[in-house]
Scaffold this active site. Structure first.
Site, short mmCIF file in Angstrom:
data_model
loop_
_atom_site.label_atom_id
_atom_site.label_comp_id
_atom_site.label_asym_id
_atom_site.label_seq_id
_atom_site.Cartn_x
_atom_site.Cartn_y
_atom_site.Cartn_z
N ASP A 1 16.83 -33.19 13.07
CA ASP A 1 16.93 -31.90 11.86
C ASP A 1 16.48 -32.37 10.51
O ASP A 1 17.51 -32.94 9.94
CB ASP A 1 18.30 -31.45 12.20
CG ASP A 1 18.72 -30.26 11.40
OD1 ASP A 1 17.73 -29.79 10.83
OD2 ASP A 1 20.00 -29.93 11.23
N HIS A 2 15.65 -31.83 10.04
CA HIS A 2 15.01 -32.05 8.78
C HIS A 2 14.62 -30.78 7.95
O HIS A 2 14.02 -30.02 8.41
CB HIS A 2 13.88 -33.14 8.65
CG HIS A 2 14.33 -34.53 8.67
ND1 HIS A 2 14.21 -35.21 7.48
CD2 HIS A 2 14.87 -35.28 9.60
CE1 HIS A 2 14.55 -36.43 7.89
NE2 HIS A 2 15.09 -36.38 9.22
N THR B 1 23.67 -31.49 10.43
CA THR B 1 24.70 -31.40 9.68
C THR B 1 25.35 -30.23 9.19
O THR B 1 24.82 -29.41 8.24
CB THR B 1 24.20 -32.42 8.03
OG1 THR B 1 23.72 -33.36 8.58
CG2 THR B 1 25.37 -32.55 7.38
N GLY C 1 25.04 -36.21 7.02
CA GLY C 1 23.96 -35.78 5.84
C GLY C 1 23.16 -36.82 5.41
O GLY C 1 23.95 -37.69 4.79
N GLU C 2 22.01 -36.27 4.75
CA GLU C 2 21.29 -37.19 3.78
C GLU C 2 20.91 -36.06 2.71
O GLU C 2 20.59 -34.89 3.20
CB GLU C 2 20.09 -37.62 4.50
CG GLU C 2 20.23 -38.48 5.92
CD GLU C 2 20.40 -39.88 5.65
OE1 GLU C 2 20.51 -40.39 4.42
OE2 GLU C 2 20.50 -40.77 6.54
N ASN D 1 17.70 -33.83 2.76
CA ASN D 1 17.78 -32.75 3.51
C ASN D 1 18.97 -31.40 2.76
O ASN D 1 18.67 -30.34 2.71
CB ASN D 1 18.33 -32.67 5.22
CG ASN D 1 17.32 -33.48 5.62
OD1 ASN D 1 15.84 -33.16 5.58
ND2 ASN D 1 17.50 -34.50 6.34
N GLY E 1 29.02 -46.78 10.95
CA GLY E 1 30.15 -47.63 10.30
C GLY E 1 31.44 -47.65 11.22
O GLY E 1 31.84 -46.62 11.92
N THR F 1 22.14 -45.99 15.52
CA THR F 1 20.83 -46.52 15.58
C THR F 1 20.83 -48.00 15.70
O THR F 1 21.87 -48.58 15.53
CB THR F 1 20.04 -46.06 14.16
OG1 THR F 1 20.68 -46.56 12.97
CG2 THR F 1 19.73 -44.73 14.12
N ARG G 1 14.67 -55.38 12.21
CA ARG G 1 14.92 -53.94 11.81
C ARG G 1 14.62 -53.26 13.19
O ARG G 1 14.73 -52.11 13.32
CB ARG G 1 15.06 -53.65 10.38
CG ARG G 1 15.89 -54.33 9.65
CD ARG G 1 15.34 -53.92 8.20
NE ARG G 1 15.62 -52.66 7.66
CZ ARG G 1 17.00 -52.34 7.30
NH1 ARG G 1 17.87 -53.39 7.12
NH2 ARG G 1 17.44 -50.88 6.96
#
Length: 332
Positions: free
Chosen positions: A38-39, A74, A106-107, A110, A178, A195, A281
């Site tokens: 979702d972006h 989000t 959220g980021e 976006n 976290g 992730t 990574r």
């Protein structure tokens, strides 16, 4: 027990019709579900897309038969939690037993676009959990045929219900990296999304999620532990690395990205990423065995659903190779 390996439809990277077609192709080659991103904006301008996830999920559900959901949405800035609940309930009504709802905090790339103050991470996380509370409350009341209201620190809902509601509510999964948030998720969510990362970090995350489930008197064994796994596969190692650097440099950015607001800022930062930054990574390799080992590592840690994203544009070739050479060798 069968292995659940799904396809990650990256709507910031592929036009919506192509993303839907690729999800259908992946299912034909043994992938067993779809997670769609979702972006509102792509990470970098060169990715070039940002389709509305709920529109795409409706089309995707018609072209596939496996599970599907937004991983993650989000419901705290661009969209009120009640509207997200309505969208999710509608899909679940149309496709019983297939749709799930993934929620994150959220980021900025976006969420800042609606012009609100962009808060620090603790506030964003509190807003996310209030949104989960509101959505689950709305689901439960609507199934029971009752109106509900909500008045909290971040959201208000006047007396109402969802008038289109399936008999069983979609499961609500919380995305986190976290341990503190993972424990809170274990108490209130139906599952966890995260992730890839070092084994010790993921072990701690799953342990805290299990602690939270026990705090809430819930059986963690019945709660999905979901992973989105980025990788770069191509016919040669050199091509795989070119794809990683060109398409997904964010995997090599060793700093938080939640507060970066513009794809053009990400583009500037991407110029600092070097091949060695992907080490530990993201697997960048032409060897299917290396990718199989990385997927198996996460299955062995306790994840029961993994959605794969190959960062290159070579999606059809990758789907065919992994369907033939990687997926059959995985074990639950």
């Amino acid at each position: 027990m069968s292995v659940h390996i799904g396809y990650a439809a990256m709507l910031e990277q592929f036009p919506p019709a192509e993303a839907v077609a690729l999800a259908a192709l992946a299912e034909q080659h043994g992938f067993t579900g779809t997670m769609a991103t979702d972006h509102f904006q792509p990470w970098t301008p060169s990715l070039g897309q940002a389709a509305h996830v709920w529109s795409v999920l409706g089309a995707l559900a018609e072209r596939t038969r496996g599970d599907f959901g937004p991983g993650v949405t989000t419901p705290t800035f661009r969209t009120h939690p009640a509207v997200v609940a309505q969208a999710s309930a509608t899909l679940a009504s149309m496709h019983p037993g297939r749709h799930w709802l993934g929620i994150g905090s959220g980021e900025a790339v976006n969420e800042h676009i609606v012009g609100q103050y962009w808060p620090e991470a603790p506030d964003r996380i509190n807003r996310m959990f209030e949104a989960v509370e509101l959505i689950k409350k709305l689901f439960a009341a609507s199934i029971a045929g009752r109106d509900v209201r909500h008045s909290g620190p971040s959201f208000k809902l006047e007396t109402t219900r969802l008038w289109t509601m399936p008999p069983v509510a979609p499961e609500v999964y919380v995305a986190t990296a976290g341990p503190v948030t993972a424990r809170r998720a274990g108490r209130v969510a139906d599952g966890l999304i995260t992730t890839s990362g070092p084994a010790e970090r993921l072990d701690a995350l799953l342990a805290r999620f299990a602690d939270g489930a026990r705090d809430g008197g819930r059986d963690v064994r019945r709660m999905p532990k979901i992973l989105q796994l980025h990788l770069s596969w191509a016919a040669t190692d050199e091509e795989a690395m070119r794809n990683a650097l060109a398409e997904w440099p964010i995997a090599g950015m060793r700093f938080g990205r939640s507060d970066i607001r513009s794809p053009f800022e990400f583009e500037q930062l991407a110029r600092t990423v070097r091949p060695e930054d992907f080490e530990g990574r993201m697997v960048v390799s032409a060897d299917p065995d290396r990718h199989r080992a990385e997927i198996q590592r996460h299955l062995d840690l306790g994840f029961d659903r993994i959605y794969l994203h190959n960062v290159g544009r070579n999606q059809a070739e990758w789907i065919e190779v992994f369907g033939r050479e990687v997926l059959p060798g995985l074990r639950a």
